[in-house]
Motif scaffolding. Structure first.
Motif, mmCIF file in Angstrom:
data_model
loop_
_atom_site.group_PDB
_atom_site.id
_atom_site.type_symbol
_atom_site.label_atom_id
_atom_site.label_comp_id
_atom_site.label_asym_id
_atom_site.label_seq_id
_atom_site.Cartn_x
_atom_site.Cartn_y
_atom_site.Cartn_z
ATOM 1 N N THR A 43 0.837 -1.196 0.000
ATOM 2 C CA THR A 43 0.000 0.000 0.000
ATOM 3 C C THR A 43 0.871 1.244 0.000
ATOM 4 N N ASN A 44 0.398 2.228 -0.757
ATOM 5 C CA ASN A 44 1.110 3.492 -0.883
ATOM 6 C C ASN A 44 0.085 4.599 -0.687
ATOM 7 N N VAL A 45 0.189 5.304 0.428
ATOM 8 C CA VAL A 45 -0.773 6.370 0.709
ATOM 9 C C VAL A 45 -0.053 7.710 0.665
ATOM 10 N N ALA A 46 -0.552 8.603 -0.193
ATOM 11 C CA ALA A 46 0.033 9.944 -0.268
ATOM 12 C C ALA A 46 -1.005 10.944 0.225
ATOM 13 N N VAL A 47 -0.627 11.703 1.239
ATOM 14 C CA VAL A 47 -1.538 12.694 1.813
ATOM 15 C C VAL A 47 -0.996 14.072 1.475
ATOM 16 N N ARG A 48 -1.753 14.809 0.656
ATOM 17 C CA ARG A 48 -1.253 16.111 0.189
ATOM 18 C C ARG A 48 -2.050 17.255 0.806
ATOM 19 N N ASN A 49 -1.364 18.367 0.972
ATOM 20 C CA ASN A 49 -2.008 19.626 1.374
ATOM 21 C C ASN A 49 -2.910 19.470 2.589
ATOM 22 N N LEU A 50 -2.333 18.984 3.644
ATOM 23 C CA LEU A 50 -3.080 18.776 4.888
ATOM 24 C C LEU A 50 -3.773 20.064 5.327
ATOM 25 N N PHE A 51 -5.013 19.925 5.742
ATOM 26 C CA PHE A 51 -5.846 21.054 6.207
ATOM 27 C C PHE A 51 -6.089 22.086 5.099
ATOM 28 N N TYR A 52 -6.031 21.638 3.831
ATOM 29 C CA TYR A 52 -6.236 22.586 2.731
ATOM 30 C C TYR A 52 -7.614 23.226 2.826
ATOM 31 N N ASN A 53 -8.559 22.450 3.432
ATOM 32 C CA ASN A 53 -9.925 22.956 3.511
ATOM 33 C C ASN A 53 -10.268 23.549 4.886
ATOM 34 N N ILE A 54 -9.243 23.631 5.752
ATOM 35 C CA ILE A 54 -9.458 24.276 7.066
ATOM 36 C C ILE A 54 -8.317 25.263 7.294
ATOM 37 N N PRO A 55 -8.405 26.429 6.661
ATOM 38 C CA PRO A 55 -7.273 27.375 6.720
ATOM 39 C C PRO A 55 -6.850 27.692 8.151
ATOM 40 N N ALA A 56 -7.825 27.732 9.062
ATOM 41 C CA ALA A 56 -7.477 28.076 10.447
ATOM 42 C C ALA A 56 -6.525 27.032 11.030
ATOM 43 N N ARG A 57 -6.813 25.766 10.731
ATOM 44 C CA ARG A 57 -5.944 24.715 11.244
ATOM 45 C C ARG A 57 -4.571 24.773 10.599
ATOM 46 N N ARG A 58 -4.570 25.087 9.335
ATOM 47 C CA ARG A 58 -3.299 25.142 8.623
ATOM 48 C C ARG A 58 -2.420 26.250 9.202
ATOM 49 N N LYS A 59 -3.076 27.358 9.504
ATOM 50 C CA LYS A 59 -2.330 28.477 10.092
ATOM 51 C C LYS A 59 -1.768 28.132 11.467
ATOM 52 N N PHE A 60 -2.476 27.252 12.145
ATOM 53 C CA PHE A 60 -2.157 26.888 13.516
ATOM 54 C C PHE A 60 -0.881 26.038 13.596
ATOM 55 N N LEU A 61 -0.479 25.477 12.454
ATOM 56 C CA LEU A 61 0.733 24.646 12.457
ATOM 57 C C LEU A 61 1.940 25.494 12.838
ATOM 58 N N LYS A 62 2.878 24.831 13.515
ATOM 59 C CA LYS A 62 4.076 25.543 13.960
ATOM 60 C C LYS A 62 5.095 25.617 12.820
ATOM 61 N N SER A 63 6.261 26.147 13.133
ATOM 62 C CA SER A 63 7.307 26.265 12.119
ATOM 63 C C SER A 63 7.698 24.886 11.588
ATOM 64 N N ASP A 64 8.334 24.872 10.434
ATOM 65 C CA ASP A 64 8.772 23.600 9.852
ATOM 66 C C ASP A 64 9.630 22.805 10.823
ATOM 67 N N ASN A 65 10.521 23.509 11.542
ATOM 68 C CA ASN A 65 11.385 22.809 12.507
ATOM 69 C C ASN A 65 10.576 22.038 13.515
ATOM 70 N N VAL A 66 9.586 22.712 14.047
ATOM 71 C CA VAL A 66 8.797 22.098 15.109
ATOM 72 C C VAL A 66 7.986 20.932 14.554
ATOM 73 N N GLU A 67 7.334 21.152 13.419
ATOM 74 C CA GLU A 67 6.525 20.077 12.841
ATOM 75 C C GLU A 67 7.397 18.876 12.473
#
Ligand SMILES: Nc1ncnc2c1ncn2[C@@H]1O[C@H](COP(=O)(O)OP(=O)(O)O)[C@@H](O)[C@H]1O
Ligand SMILES: [Mg+2]
Length: 613
Positions: A142-166
Motif C-alpha cells: 500500500t502506498n498512501v500519499a496525503v497532500r495539502n493537509l488542512f487545505y480545507n481548514i485554513p485556520a488549522r493550517r495556520k495553527f501549524l508551527k514552524s517547519d522545525n517544530v513540525e
C-alpha cells in the motif's frame, strides 16, 4: 481479513476524538497501518515538514478493490469485530477512524494491491469525497500519499508551527513506531534528504543504535523485571549521560508507545540524587501486560493509557531502574537538595555578609574573567613574558607541531603574576570540586560551585542578548558533528543568537556542522562537543523560548544556556580558580540564587558550629 462497519454500540464505546492534529499524526497513523498490515519495509516520505506531502509506502498485505474504497469510511476496520475484541487488541489500529479522518482534511491518493491480484487499485479522496477510483499497476502493498493537509481548514493550517517544530514531531512519531518493531525496516526522508534509515534488526538495541547513534547506545544499561502483573525489558542511560532536556524517553506497552507522567516519576525517583536537577536520563522501557488490564482507548490517538494496576507498575519500574543504578554503582548525592540543607538560615540581604572576611577589596581585579582556566590564563599571560624565540610565530603554529610544554612553562609564571592581585587562597577550601567553603563575617560560607557558575553564565548571556555584544569565546580544534537535516535547520535559524552567546558553529555539508568555538567556560573536550551540540539543539527547539513578552525569550535562552554551560563545565581544579569564582559571584547582582531560583550560597553561623562541639 475482511472489512466491516463497526456496530453502533462499539462505535459509541469508542470515544470520538481528533485523530489528526498535525502532519506528525498522519505519519503515525499511516506507519501504524503499514505495520498492522504486516509490512517488512515501511518508507516515509515527507515534503515541507508534512504540509505539502506525507507519503507512506509499505510492502504489506495490500487491500482488495472493495476495501480500498471502504477503508475511508468512518469505523471501517478489519481489526475489531466485537466489543469483546476491544479487550485484547494487539494491533495499533482498531477504531477505523484514521483514514476517514485524514481523508476529511486532506487530498489523499491510495494505491494498493494484494498478493493474489494482478492489478492494483487507486482511490483518490478530497474532503471526504471520493474523486476517483480506478485500476492501476502497482507493487504489492500500500502506498498512501496525503497532500495539502488542512487545505480545507485554513485556520488549522495556520495553527501549524514552524517547519522545525513540525518536523521534530514527525521524527518523534517515526522513532516511536520504529522502536516498537525492530524486525521491520523503516526509512524517513524529508525534502529529498534521508533523515533516518533503520534496517531490520534482531533486537531493540540495534534499532536504538540505528536511530539515535552509537554514542547513546554505548551509555545504556539493560533493565528487566518480571512480576505477576507485568514483564519489563529495556534500557536506561547511565546517570552521567543524563541530558538537560527531555529527549529520549520512551515507554511502550504491548508494542505500543505511550506517554506516562506517572511512570516517568518512577524512573526519575530511581535516579534521585544521581543526576543534576533539570536533567533527564534516556530510557526505553518496554512493558508487557495482559491486554485486558490496560485501556488504550482513553485518548483519541491512544498516546495515553490506563492501567488497572498503576501503582504496582510504578513499583516495578522503580525497582528495575534502581537495580540498574546499583549495578552502575553510582554514588554521591547532591547535598544542596537535601531537606536538611534548607535548615541553614537564608542569608540576609546585607551584601557584606557574603563577602568573605578579610578580603582586601582594593586589591581584587573585579574584571577578572572567572572562566579563564589556569591553562588558558597561563598561555595568554605567559606569552608576553616568554622570550621572543618561544612565542608562536604564525608559521610554526600548526596543529601537528603545537608545543604543549609551553602551557606548563607559562602556568608557572602565572602564580607569580597574580599573587598580589588575589586573596591568599588558603582562605578557600574546595570540597569534592562541588563546594567552596570560605569565611564570612558571621560564620562559614558554603558556595555551590555549579550553581555559582550557572549564575555567572546567566549574567553574561543575558547581557549579550539584551544589551548587545558577544560573550567571549574559547577556540577549539574544529569538531565535526552530525546533527541531521533538521538539526542543521534549527542551528541555521539561530545563527545570530548562537554567535552572541559565544558559539562558532558553521554548516558543513547537508547534515553536519563544524564547531570552532564555544563560550568561554564551557567544557570543550573533543568527546563532549557532540553531546553539547545535541543539548544545544534541544534548548533551541524547546517551544517555551518562543517569542512572547519582551525580554522573556532572552531570559529563557540565557537560563537554558547557563545551565548547559554549568553542567558541561569542568571541575574546579585549584583554590585559585575557586577564588576567581567567588570574586565574580559576589560581583553579581544576585549571588544568592540562580536564575531558576536555586540557592547558590548558604551561611552556617558560627553558633551552629559551636553547637556541634
Ligand atoms: N497500509 C495498509 N495496508 C493494508 N490495509 C490497510 C492499510 N491501511 C489501512 N488499511 C485498512 O484500512 C482499515 C482502516 O484503517 P484505519 O482508518 O487506520 O483504521 P484502523 O487502523 O483503526 O483499523 C484498516 O483496518 C485496514 O483494514
Ligand atoms: Mg489505523
Amino acid at each position: 481479513m475482511e472489512l466491516r462497519i463497526l456496530p453502533k454500540n462499539i462505535a459509541d464505546m469508542i470515544a470520538a476524538g481528533e485523530v489528526v492534529q498535525r502532519p506528525a499524526s498522519v505519519v503515525k497513523e499511516l506507519m501504524e497501518n503499514a505495520v498492522d498490515a504486516g509490512a517488512g519495509q515501511v518508507d516515509v516520505v515527507v515534503t515541507d515538514a508534512g504540509r505539502t506531502l506525507v507519503q507512506v509506502i509499505d510492502d504489506g498485505s495490500g487491500m482488495t478493490p472493495d476495501d480500498a474504497v471502504l477503508c475511508f469510511e468512518r469505523h471501517a476496520t478489519s481489526k475489531l469485530a466485537t466489543a469483546e475484541d476491544l479487550h485484547h487488541i494487539l494491533s495499533f489500529g482498531f477504531r477505523g477512524e484514521a483514514l476517514a479522518s485524514i481523508a476529511a482534511v486532506a487530498e489523499v491518493t491510495l494505491r494498493t494491491r494484494t498478493r493474489d491480484a494482478q492489478v492494483g487499485t487507486e482511490v483518490r479522496m478530497a474532503g471526504s469525497e471520493n474523486t476517483l477510483t480506478r485500476e492501476v499497476s502497482c507493487p504489492v502493498g500500500t502506498n498512501v500519499a496525503v497532500r495539502n493537509l488542512f487545505y480545507n481548514i485554513p485556520a488549522r493550517r495556520k495553527f501549524l508551527k514552524s517547519d522545525n517544530v513540525e518536523l521534530r514531531h514527525i521524527v518523534e512519531e517515526f522513532q516511536r513506531v520504529a522502536l516498537t518493531r525492530p524486525e521491520v525496516g523503516f526509512s524517513l526522508t524529508h525534502n529529498g534528504r534521508s533523515i533516518h534509515v533503520a534496517k531490520p534488526a534482531k533486537s531493540v538495541k540495534f534499532r536504538i543504535q540505528d536511530l539515535l547513534g552509537p554514542a547513546l547506545t554505548g551509555d545504556l544499561m539493560d533493565i528487566s523485571a518480571d512480576t505477576t502483573i507485568a514483564s519489563l525489558r529495556g534500557y536506561v542511560g547511565r546517570p552521567e549521560s543524563a541530558r538537560k532536556a527531555l529527549g529520549n524517553q520512551f515507554f511502550f506497552v504491548n508494542g505500543r508507545y505511550f506517554r506516562s507522567p506517572y511512570l516517568h516519576k518512577a524512573v526519575m525517583k530511581a535516579y534521585e540524587n544521581l543526576v543534576p536537577e533539570g536533567s533527564t536520563p534516556s530510557y526505553f522501557i518496554y512493558l508487557d501486560v495482559d491486554p485486558s488490564t490496560v485501556d488504550v482507548n482513553i485518548h483519541p490517538t491512544k498516546a495515553e493509557i490506563k492501567f488497572e494496576e498503576e501503582s504496582l507498575l510504578f513499583q516495578t519500574v522503580l525497582a528495575a531502574v534502581k537495580e540498574a543504578m546499583g549495578r552502575a554503582s553510582v554514588a554521591g548525592s547532591i547535598e544542596f537538595d537535601n531537606p536538611e540543607a534548607r535548615e541553614i538560615p537564608v542569608v540576609g540581604p546585607h551584601f557584606d555578609e557574603y563577602r568573605p572576611s578579610g578580603i582586601p577589596t582594593a586589591g581584587v581585579d573585579w574584571n577578572f574573567n572567572p572562566f579563564e582556566t589556569e591553562e588558558t590564563a597561563g598561555r595568554e599571560g605567559g606569552d608576553s613574558f616568554a622570550p621572543e624565540s618561544a612565542r608562536s610565530g604564525g608559521k610554526e603554529e600548526t596543529v601537528g607541531s603545537y608545543d604543549y610544554s609551553r602551557h606548563i612553562d607559562k602556568s608557572q609564571n602565572y602564580g607569580a603574576l597574580f599573587e598580589d592581585r588575589t586573596l591568599p587562597t588558603s582562605q578557600i577550601l574546595v570540597v569534592q570540586g562541588k563546594y567552596i567553603l570560605t569565611q564570612s563575617a558571621s560564620g562559614l560560607m558554603v558556595i555551590h560551585v555549579r550553581r555559582a557558575q550557572e549564575r555567572l553564565f546567566y549574567d553574561r548571556f543575558l547581557k549579550a542578548l539584551t544589551a548587545g555584544g558577544h560573550v567571549s569565546q574559547t577556540a577549539l580544534f574544529p569538531v565535526t558533528v552530525n546533527v541531521g537535516m533538521e538539526g542543521l535547520l534549527v542551528l541555521q535559524n539561530h545563527t545570530e543568537v548562537l554567535s552572541r552567546l559565544g558559539f562558532d558553529i558553521s554548516p558543513f555539508g547537508a547534515d553536519c556542522v563544524v564547531v570552532n568555538g564555544v563560550p568561554e567556560g564551557y567544557s570543550a573536550q573533543a568527546g563532549t562537543v557532540e553531546r553539547l551540540v545535541g543539548d544545544l539543539l534541544l534548548a533551541l527547539e524547546d517551544e517555551s523560548s518562543a517569542p512572547g513578552l519582551p525580554g522573556v525569550m532572552e531570559q529563557a535562552l540565557a537560563r537554558k544556556f547557563a545551565l548547559l554551560g554549568a553542567t558541561s563545565g569542568e571541575k574546579l581544579r585549584s583554590p585559585l580558580e575557586a577564588q576567581r569564582l567567588v570574586d565574580a559571584l559576589l560581583q553579581s547582582e544576585n549571588p544568592e540564587f540562580t536564575a531558576a531560583g536555586k540557592r547558590i550560597l548558604a551561611i552556617v553561623p558560627a553558633e551552629d558550629l559551636e553547637k556541634r562541639f
